[in-house]
Design a protein around this motif. Structure first.
Motif, short mmCIF file in Angstrom:
data_model
loop_
_atom_site.label_atom_id
_atom_site.label_comp_id
_atom_site.label_asym_id
_atom_site.label_seq_id
_atom_site.Cartn_x
_atom_site.Cartn_y
_atom_site.Cartn_z
N HIS A 192 0.87 -1.17 0.00
CA HIS A 192 0.00 0.00 0.00
C HIS A 192 0.91 1.23 0.00
O HIS A 192 1.68 1.44 0.93
CB HIS A 192 -0.90 0.01 1.24
CG HIS A 192 -1.75 1.23 1.30
ND1 HIS A 192 -2.98 1.30 0.70
CD2 HIS A 192 -1.52 2.46 1.83
CE1 HIS A 192 -3.48 2.50 0.88
NE2 HIS A 192 -2.61 3.23 1.57
N GLY B 134 -1.32 -0.08 5.97
CA GLY B 134 0.02 -0.64 5.72
C GLY B 134 1.11 0.04 6.53
O GLY B 134 2.28 -0.28 6.36
N ALA B 135 0.75 0.98 7.37
CA ALA B 135 1.66 1.68 8.29
C ALA B 135 2.70 2.54 7.59
O ALA B 135 3.73 2.88 8.16
CB ALA B 135 2.33 0.69 9.25
N GLY B 136 2.43 2.94 6.36
CA GLY B 136 3.36 3.83 5.65
C GLY B 136 3.44 5.19 6.32
O GLY B 136 4.54 5.68 6.63
N HIS B 137 2.29 5.80 6.58
CA HIS B 137 2.31 7.10 7.26
C HIS B 137 2.87 6.94 8.67
O HIS B 137 3.64 7.78 9.13
CB HIS B 137 0.88 7.67 7.35
CG HIS B 137 0.36 8.19 6.04
ND1 HIS B 137 -0.68 7.59 5.37
CD2 HIS B 137 0.73 9.25 5.28
CE1 HIS B 137 -0.92 8.27 4.26
NE2 HIS B 137 -0.08 9.27 4.17
N ASP C 260 -6.60 0.06 13.87
CA ASP C 260 -7.21 -0.43 12.64
C ASP C 260 -8.28 -1.46 13.01
O ASP C 260 -8.13 -2.19 13.99
CB ASP C 260 -6.19 -1.06 11.68
CG ASP C 260 -6.65 -0.96 10.23
OD1 ASP C 260 -6.02 -0.25 9.44
OD2 ASP C 260 -7.68 -1.60 9.88
N SER D 41 -11.96 0.88 16.51
CA SER D 41 -12.42 1.82 15.49
C SER D 41 -12.06 3.24 15.90
O SER D 41 -12.11 3.59 17.08
CB SER D 41 -13.93 1.72 15.35
OG SER D 41 -14.41 2.78 14.54
N PHE D 42 -11.76 4.07 14.89
CA PHE D 42 -11.54 5.48 15.22
C PHE D 42 -12.84 6.14 15.67
O PHE D 42 -12.83 7.26 16.16
CB PHE D 42 -10.85 6.23 14.08
CG PHE D 42 -11.58 6.23 12.74
CD1 PHE D 42 -12.79 6.87 12.58
CD2 PHE D 42 -10.99 5.63 11.64
CE1 PHE D 42 -13.43 6.89 11.35
CE2 PHE D 42 -11.63 5.63 10.39
CZ PHE D 42 -12.86 6.27 10.25
N ASP E 249 -6.67 8.48 7.52
CA ASP E 249 -6.50 8.29 6.07
C ASP E 249 -7.58 7.27 5.69
O ASP E 249 -7.40 6.07 5.88
CB ASP E 249 -5.07 7.76 5.84
CG ASP E 249 -4.81 7.36 4.41
OD1 ASP E 249 -5.55 7.80 3.51
OD2 ASP E 249 -3.83 6.60 4.18
N GLY F 282 -10.99 5.08 4.24
CA GLY F 282 -11.25 4.09 3.19
C GLY F 282 -10.51 2.79 3.41
O GLY F 282 -10.27 2.38 4.55
N GLN G 121 -6.02 -4.58 1.10
CA GLN G 121 -7.39 -5.12 1.31
C GLN G 121 -8.08 -5.33 -0.03
O GLN G 121 -8.74 -6.34 -0.25
CB GLN G 121 -8.20 -4.16 2.18
CG GLN G 121 -7.75 -4.16 3.62
CD GLN G 121 -8.32 -3.00 4.42
OE1 GLN G 121 -8.47 -1.89 3.91
NE2 GLN G 121 -8.62 -3.25 5.68
C1 LIG Z 1 -6.31 3.94 3.37
S1 LIG Z 1 -5.91 2.72 4.55
C2 LIG Z 1 -4.67 3.53 5.51
C3 LIG Z 1 -3.30 3.45 4.90
C4 LIG Z 1 -2.18 3.97 5.79
N1 LIG Z 1 -2.28 5.38 6.02
C5 LIG Z 1 -0.82 3.62 5.21
O1 LIG Z 1 0.05 4.50 5.15
O2 LIG Z 1 -0.61 2.48 4.85
C6 LIG Z 1 -7.27 2.77 5.62
C7 LIG Z 1 -7.24 1.77 6.76
O3 LIG Z 1 -8.21 2.20 7.71
C8 LIG Z 1 -8.85 1.07 8.25
N2 LIG Z 1 -10.14 1.54 8.75
C9 LIG Z 1 -11.25 1.85 8.05
N3 LIG Z 1 -12.24 2.28 8.88
C10 LIG Z 1 -11.71 2.25 10.13
C11 LIG Z 1 -12.23 2.60 11.42
N4 LIG Z 1 -13.47 3.06 11.60
N5 LIG Z 1 -11.40 2.47 12.49
C12 LIG Z 1 -10.13 2.01 12.33
N6 LIG Z 1 -9.60 1.66 11.14
C13 LIG Z 1 -10.38 1.78 10.05
C14 LIG Z 1 -8.93 0.09 7.10
O4 LIG Z 1 -9.04 -1.23 7.61
C15 LIG Z 1 -7.60 0.35 6.38
O5 LIG Z 1 -6.61 -0.54 6.82
#
Ligand SMILES: C[S@@+](CC[C@H](N)C(=O)[O-])C[C@H]1O[C@@H](n2cnc3c(N)ncnc32)[C@H](O)[C@@H]1O
Length: 315
Positions: free
Chosen positions: A6, A33-36, A54, A80-81, A102, A104, A109
């Motif tokens: 990712h 993917g823990a990039g940020h 997550d 969940s956030f 971030d 979606g 996934q």
């Molecule tokens: C776009 S990815 C994040 C990518 C991340 N910033 C990176 O650098 O790899 C979004 C992630 O948010 C998670 N997610 C979606 N809704 C969530 C929620 N309500 N609480 C926690 N995590 C959630 C998804 O499972 C997904 O792994």
């Protein structure tokens, strides 16, 4: 299994706005993917800390491995956030210096999940980020919602002009036999719309709409935003990256309201609300990916980033 990395979207812009520093406390509400997260931990070395949330246990597993070199500097939570404040307080991350959402789903996934986010491979129609979550799956929604409700869901969350036609086709198909898999649903949508759109498959919007509904994504965002401001310390920063106009609208309105000196209805001769601004907006127009980034990472095309800073004297 092919490994799909990712690629974090708007990486540099996110870090420039969050300004991670040594000793700081950061919350990544969507670890993925823990990039940020890796960028935040690198920039806040040697002792900045990060709490990563997550809903997807597989994402947490992979993130734990990727971040292992940071030792004790990070904590991961399968939460969940939408529960940001409780989780942050429980883990000792309130007040926080920076929070990232971030939104979606991650490329991982989409490409690999057996839980039915994509339609390139056949998988059960599930789409829950959290497999432990009770409540309807995508299979339940497509097989149980009334046609009008289904059309409404596809129009609202997928912004699909063919929502009615797709809903009718789904209902006709499930009368013969329940719809069980991603590819079955994609074929029904393709047949109903009668063509493949140039850039995106016609089922893309249907899948997006179902995913947003299954995970109650907009509700989670609406609940998280005020909690994030609450958790931030003075001059702490919140960065939100959205991929959907409905998400961006929620973020934009919330930030404008939180930054406003008055939220009285228009037309009142004097202000009666006594509203106190809690943040200052750092991104007037929202930040978009450069053409170079879109070229490298097409996922960034629809991303829009907004950020605020909590005012020093805000509660
Ligand atoms: C776009 S990815 C994040 C990518 C991340 N910033 C990176 O650098 O790899 C979004 C992630 O948010 C998670 N997610 C979606 N809704 C969530 C929620 N309500 N609480 C926690 N995590 C959630 C998804 O499972 C997904 O792994």
């Amino acid at each position: 299994m092919e490994v799909v990395a990712h690629v974090p979207v708007l990486f540099q812009e996110t870090l420039d706005l969050l300004q991670p520093r040594p000793g700081g406390s950061y919350v990544d509400g969507t670890l993925g993917g823990a990039g940020h997260a890796e960028g935040i931990l690198d920039r806040s070395a040697p002792d900045g800390r990060l709490l990563g949330l997550d809903l997807d246990p597989e994402a947490l597993e992979r993130a734990r491995e990727r971040l292992s070199r940071f030792g004790e500097r990070f904590v991961l939570a399968h939460d969940s956030f939408a529960d940001l404040e409780r989780v942050a307080r429980w883990n000792g991350f309130a007040p926080a210096d920076g929070i990232l959402l971030d939104l979606g789903l991650s490329s991982f996934q989409l490409a690999h999940s057996e839980r039915g986010f994509g339609f390139r491979a056949t998988a059960p129609l599930d789409m829950r980020f959290n497999p432990l979550q009770t409540g309807p799956t995508a299979r339940d929604l497509v097989n149980q919602l009334a046609m009008v409700e289904l059309a409404d869901l596809l129009r609202r969350y997928g912004e699909d002009p063919m929502a009615k036609r797709i809903a009718r086709a789904i209902v006709e198909s499930r009368r013969r036999k329940p719809i069980e898999t991603t590819t079955e649903l994609a074929e029904i949508v393709e047949r109903a719309t009668g063509h493949r759109r140039a850039r995106t498959h016609p089922a893309t919007r249907t899948f997006q709409a179902l995913r947003i509904a299954v995970n109650r994504e907009l509700e989670a965002l609406e609940s998280a935003l005020p909690q994030a401001i609450q958790v931030l310390g003075p001059e702490g920063r919140l960065v939100v990256i959205s991929f959907h106009s409905l998400e961006d609208r929620i973020v934009k309105r919330f930030f404008i309201e939180q930054a406003a000196t008055c939220i009285c209805p228009p037309g009142l001769p004097v202000c009666v609300c006594e509203h106190k601004p809690r943040v200052r907006v750092l991104t007037r127009r929202g930040v978009r990916a450069t053409p170079e980034e879109v070229n490298r990472n097409p996922r960034s095309r629809s991303a829009i980033l907004r950020a605020v800073e909590k005012l020093p004297d805000a509660a």
